[in-house]
Design a protein around this motif. Sequence first.
Motif, PDB file in Angstrom:
ATOM      1  N   VAL A  22       0.719  -1.199   0.158  1.00  0.00           N
ATOM      2  CA  VAL A  22       0.097  -0.095  -0.107  1.00  0.00           C
ATOM      3  C   VAL A  22       0.912   1.189  -0.122  1.00  0.00           C
ATOM      4  N   LEU A  23       0.629   1.955  -0.989  1.00  0.00           N
ATOM      5  CA  LEU A  23       1.203   3.521  -0.949  1.00  0.00           C
ATOM      6  C   LEU A  23       0.303   4.455  -0.449  1.00  0.00           C
ATOM      7  N   ALA A  24       0.382   5.499   0.527  1.00  0.00           N
ATOM      8  CA  ALA A  24      -0.631   6.270   1.001  1.00  0.00           C
ATOM      9  C   ALA A  24       0.240   7.828   1.149  1.00  0.00           C
ATOM     10  N   VAL A 203      -0.536  -3.006  -6.323  1.00  0.00           N
ATOM     11  CA  VAL A 203      -0.374  -1.763  -5.198  1.00  0.00           C
ATOM     12  C   VAL A 203      -1.973  -1.170  -5.050  1.00  0.00           C
ATOM     13  N   VAL A 204      -2.039  -0.815  -3.970  1.00  0.00           N
ATOM     14  CA  VAL A 204      -2.981  -0.041  -3.433  1.00  0.00           C
ATOM     15  C   VAL A 204      -2.661   1.328  -3.133  1.00  0.00           C
ATOM     16  N   LEU A 205      -3.075   2.433  -3.867  1.00  0.00           N
ATOM     17  CA  LEU A 205      -2.809   3.582  -3.949  1.00  0.00           C
ATOM     18  C   LEU A 205      -3.790   4.468  -3.172  1.00  0.00           C
ATOM     19  N   ASP A 221       1.495  -1.792 -13.478  1.00  0.00           N
ATOM     20  CA  ASP A 221       0.174  -1.621 -14.072  1.00  0.00           C
ATOM     21  C   ASP A 221      -0.889  -2.234 -13.151  1.00  0.00           C
ATOM     22  N   ASN A 222      -0.313  -3.028 -12.318  1.00  0.00           N
ATOM     23  CA  ASN A 222      -1.390  -3.693 -11.281  1.00  0.00           C
ATOM     24  C   ASN A 222      -1.595  -2.895  -9.967  1.00  0.00           C
ATOM     25  N   PHE A 223      -2.304  -1.871 -10.278  1.00  0.00           N
ATOM     26  CA  PHE A 223      -2.708  -0.878  -9.072  1.00  0.00           C
ATOM     27  C   PHE A 223      -4.090  -0.617  -8.766  1.00  0.00           C
ATOM     28  N   LEU A 224      -4.609  -0.178  -7.730  1.00  0.00           N
ATOM     29  CA  LEU A 224      -5.766   0.235  -7.473  1.00  0.00           C
ATOM     30  C   LEU A 224      -5.693   1.726  -7.067  1.00  0.00           C
ATOM     31  N   LYS A 225      -6.087   2.570  -7.595  1.00  0.00           N
ATOM     32  CA  LYS A 225      -5.754   3.959  -7.127  1.00  0.00           C
ATOM     33  C   LYS A 225      -7.255   4.623  -6.640  1.00  0.00           C
ATOM     34  N   ILE A 226      -7.114   5.076  -5.201  1.00  0.00           N
ATOM     35  CA  ILE A 226      -8.363   5.471  -4.380  1.00  0.00           C
ATOM     36  C   ILE A 226      -7.921   7.043  -4.082  1.00  0.00           C
ATOM     37  N   LYS A 242     -11.166  11.036 -13.754  1.00  0.00           N
ATOM     38  CA  LYS A 242     -10.207  10.438 -14.641  1.00  0.00           C
ATOM     39  C   LYS A 242      -8.906   9.605 -14.292  1.00  0.00           C
ATOM     40  N   GLU A 243      -8.299  10.004 -13.187  1.00  0.00           N
ATOM     41  CA  GLU A 243      -7.231   9.467 -12.773  1.00  0.00           C
ATOM     42  C   GLU A 243      -7.269   8.351 -11.912  1.00  0.00           C
ATOM     43  N   TYR A 244      -8.348   8.291 -11.046  1.00  0.00           N
ATOM     44  CA  TYR A 244      -8.354   7.361  -9.824  1.00  0.00           C
ATOM     45  C   TYR A 244      -9.348   6.370 -10.357  1.00  0.00           C
ATOM     46  N   ASP A 245      -9.273   5.053  -9.851  1.00  0.00           N
ATOM     47  CA  ASP A 245     -10.241   4.147 -10.212  1.00  0.00           C
ATOM     48  C   ASP A 245     -11.667   4.286  -9.186  1.00  0.00           C
ATOM     49  N   ILE A 246     -11.212   4.810  -7.807  1.00  0.00           N
ATOM     50  CA  ILE A 246     -12.266   5.137  -6.994  1.00  0.00           C
ATOM     51  C   ILE A 246     -12.438   6.452  -6.401  1.00  0.00           C
ATOM     52  N   VAL A 247     -13.257   7.352  -6.248  1.00  0.00           N
ATOM     53  CA  VAL A 247     -13.174   8.624  -5.824  1.00  0.00           C
ATOM     54  C   VAL A 247     -14.038   8.675  -4.734  1.00  0.00           C
TER      55      VAL A 247
END
Length: 265
Positions: A22-24, A203-205, A221-226, A242-247
């Motif tokens: 996890v990157l936070a 990666v969970v960002l 390329d394997n990441f979930l951006k929140i 546009k930039e995040y998978d979940i807002v």
Amino acid sequence: MIHYEKKVLDKIENWKDNTIHVLADFDRTLTIGTSESSWGILSTGNFVKDEYKKERQNLYEFYRPIEIDEELDFETKNKLMIEWWTKHISLFIKYKLTEDVIIDAVKDIKVLKFRDGAIDLLKSLRDRKIPLIIISAGIGNIIVEFLKNNNCYFDNIYIVSNFIKFENGLAVGLEDSIIHSLNKNEALLPNNVKEIIKNRPNVVLLGDQIADTKMVSIDKDNFLKIGFCEEKENENFKFFEKEYDIVCTNNTTFEELSKEIKILK
């Protein structure tokens, strides 16, 4: 409120704990959107001189609108962020900030607050042995003290941030180069941390600005951006979408997120 398309969860369906890191971001990501930043808490009590508070506030009022303006071009914004960080650090030296003030401020302040459910998330990551890397443009000394005071500075947590350097108890600058809101990236990680995550491709960002999406190295390329869209929501939501998978909006809690995103349980 959580905004996403159900299909974004398909790619994480088979992620295993031993493949994830996890990157936070810290300020207004792990902390609530209305929380004071790690830069701002020194001005919330009687820890520093009024002259420092006034100069710091003047800097904030000028540069903060620039920082959260997602329509401003990168080069202009990057130059101004370096300028802001440099000027603020010079105030620590000018007004003889002491190491004791940092410790006392974090113990006493009430304006730096975890997002609801954040501590449970940190405990879950610890128990599941998932590395949590906090890459923050804030003050690393304050982040460490805050985690310690909340009994959650765990062995799986690694912090890359602006650590104030003290000599004879007085601030003399930073331990390393400035980390501001636009230049945070996994490339900044020390080699021992890179070694820990090299076999964890998923990666969970977690971030609260568009620039936070750049924390992930470009070859992943394997990441979930929140993303937590807390300021100028009407203007910035389209950029986050546009930039995040979940807002997340309206101070979404980690408790709410964990109900939707099972790997955050």
